[in-house]
Motif scaffolding. Sequence first.
Motif, short mmCIF file in Angstrom:
data_model
loop_
_atom_site.label_atom_id
_atom_site.label_comp_id
_atom_site.label_asym_id
_atom_site.label_seq_id
_atom_site.Cartn_x
_atom_site.Cartn_y
_atom_site.Cartn_z
N ASP A 152 0.85 -1.19 0.00
CA ASP A 152 0.00 0.00 0.00
C ASP A 152 0.89 1.24 0.00
O ASP A 152 1.55 1.55 0.99
CB ASP A 152 -0.91 -0.01 1.23
CG ASP A 152 -1.91 1.14 1.22
OD1 ASP A 152 -2.04 1.80 0.16
OD2 ASP A 152 -2.55 1.37 2.26
N SER A 153 0.89 1.97 -1.12
CA SER A 153 1.68 3.19 -1.21
C SER A 153 1.01 4.35 -0.46
O SER A 153 1.62 5.40 -0.26
CB SER A 153 1.86 3.60 -2.68
OG SER A 153 0.61 3.98 -3.24
N ARG A 154 -0.25 4.14 -0.07
CA ARG A 154 -1.06 5.17 0.60
C ARG A 154 -1.24 6.40 -0.28
O ARG A 154 -1.45 7.50 0.21
CB ARG A 154 -0.44 5.54 1.95
CG ARG A 154 -0.49 4.40 2.95
CD ARG A 154 0.05 4.79 4.32
NE ARG A 154 1.50 4.77 4.34
CZ ARG A 154 2.24 5.81 4.67
NH1 ARG A 154 1.68 6.96 5.01
NH2 ARG A 154 3.56 5.73 4.70
N ARG A 155 -1.15 6.19 -1.59
CA ARG A 155 -1.39 7.27 -2.54
C ARG A 155 -2.67 6.99 -3.31
O ARG A 155 -3.04 5.84 -3.54
CB ARG A 155 -0.22 7.41 -3.52
CG ARG A 155 1.07 7.89 -2.89
CD ARG A 155 2.13 8.09 -3.97
NE ARG A 155 3.35 8.68 -3.44
CZ ARG A 155 4.38 8.00 -2.98
NH1 ARG A 155 4.34 6.67 -2.98
NH2 ARG A 155 5.44 8.61 -2.50
N GLU A 156 -3.35 8.06 -3.73
CA GLU A 156 -4.55 7.95 -4.56
C GLU A 156 -4.38 8.87 -5.76
O GLU A 156 -3.71 9.91 -5.67
CB GLU A 156 -5.79 8.37 -3.76
CG GLU A 156 -6.09 7.51 -2.54
CD GLU A 156 -6.62 6.13 -2.92
OE1 GLU A 156 -7.04 5.96 -4.08
OE2 GLU A 156 -6.61 5.24 -2.05
N PRO A 157 -4.96 8.52 -6.93
CA PRO A 157 -4.83 9.38 -8.11
C PRO A 157 -5.27 10.82 -7.85
O PRO A 157 -4.67 11.77 -8.37
CB PRO A 157 -5.74 8.70 -9.15
CG PRO A 157 -5.76 7.26 -8.73
CD PRO A 157 -5.69 7.28 -7.23
N SER A 158 -6.30 11.00 -7.03
CA SER A 158 -6.82 12.35 -6.77
C SER A 158 -5.86 13.20 -5.94
O SER A 158 -6.04 14.42 -5.83
CB SER A 158 -8.17 12.27 -6.05
OG SER A 158 -8.05 11.56 -4.84
N PRO A 172 0.86 19.99 -1.25
CA PRO A 172 1.80 19.01 -0.65
C PRO A 172 1.51 18.71 0.81
O PRO A 172 1.58 17.55 1.23
CB PRO A 172 3.16 19.68 -0.84
CG PRO A 172 2.99 20.55 -2.05
CD PRO A 172 1.58 21.05 -1.98
N ASP A 173 1.20 19.73 1.61
CA ASP A 173 0.94 19.50 3.03
C ASP A 173 -0.28 18.61 3.24
O ASP A 173 -0.27 17.71 4.09
CB ASP A 173 0.74 20.82 3.77
CG ASP A 173 2.05 21.58 3.95
OD1 ASP A 173 3.12 20.99 3.67
OD2 ASP A 173 2.00 22.76 4.35
N GLU A 174 -1.32 18.84 2.45
CA GLU A 174 -2.53 18.03 2.58
C GLU A 174 -2.27 16.61 2.10
O GLU A 174 -2.80 15.65 2.68
CB GLU A 174 -3.68 18.66 1.79
CG GLU A 174 -4.99 17.86 1.83
CD GLU A 174 -5.54 17.68 3.25
OE1 GLU A 174 -6.35 16.75 3.44
OE2 GLU A 174 -5.16 18.45 4.15
N ARG A 175 -1.47 16.44 1.03
CA ARG A 175 -1.11 15.09 0.59
C ARG A 175 -0.42 14.33 1.71
O ARG A 175 -0.70 13.15 1.95
CB ARG A 175 -0.20 15.15 -0.64
CG ARG A 175 -0.91 15.43 -1.94
CD ARG A 175 -0.08 14.97 -3.13
NE ARG A 175 1.22 15.63 -3.18
CZ ARG A 175 1.46 16.76 -3.84
NH1 ARG A 175 0.47 17.36 -4.49
NH2 ARG A 175 2.67 17.29 -3.86
#
Length: 222
Positions: free
Chosen positions: A182-188, A194-197
């Motif tokens: 799980d990279s914990r990333r989403e396309p959206s 950056p801070d919110e990501r």
Amino acid sequence: MSTPVHVIPDELVLAAIERAERHRTNDVPGVPIWAITEHLDIPRRSGKARHVRSRLRAFEADGSLESSRYRQVQIWALTPTGRQRLRRTVRTGDIPQLPESPQHRAWRQARTIAAKEIERLRRSLRKTLAVAAGLLDSDRAVHSDRWFELAERLSMEAAQLGTAVHCLHEWAEPDERRADIDSRREPSDRRLAPDERGRRRYRRISRRNIFLFRPLVEGASR
């Protein structure tokens, strides 16, 4: 004479090692014996596991495997000779089918548990929210300890429900060609600052952790 029940075909052992290497979650070349037995779906302490250990030594002797140590643990890796041997077996179709992989089993079990428990988790969170609403509407002063207690409970139950939602609706079936990490990333996420990501990735740390709500599952079954 019949084949002993604890004997596992050599080609299946090699195939388990190859898949365990593909599914490993680090860059260390090689896998320990427990990972090999997991991919063969056999108990670590069994006649079959002892047979596998003996075959690993034989494969090392004939050049199909090489062993090394990583953090004091012996690990095994296919050599070019071993990979060529496995490819020949695959081409001829003589290799038995491996059991379900550990990562696919984890995905399937997570979906099964989430499907079973998600409605109960929704009811629990809804009940806690109703308690909070009742305290907000109360004419009496509510002690701060009660709010801190509710804060912990709401945080835990919302995380439990979020984990169930992710496991049931968002966790894609693993691609068996590679490790399911799980990279914990989403396309959206690309649309976010950056801070919110970073904040969202941090909050997603436990989103595949079915043990987050398993204690409640066990408690509910009593």
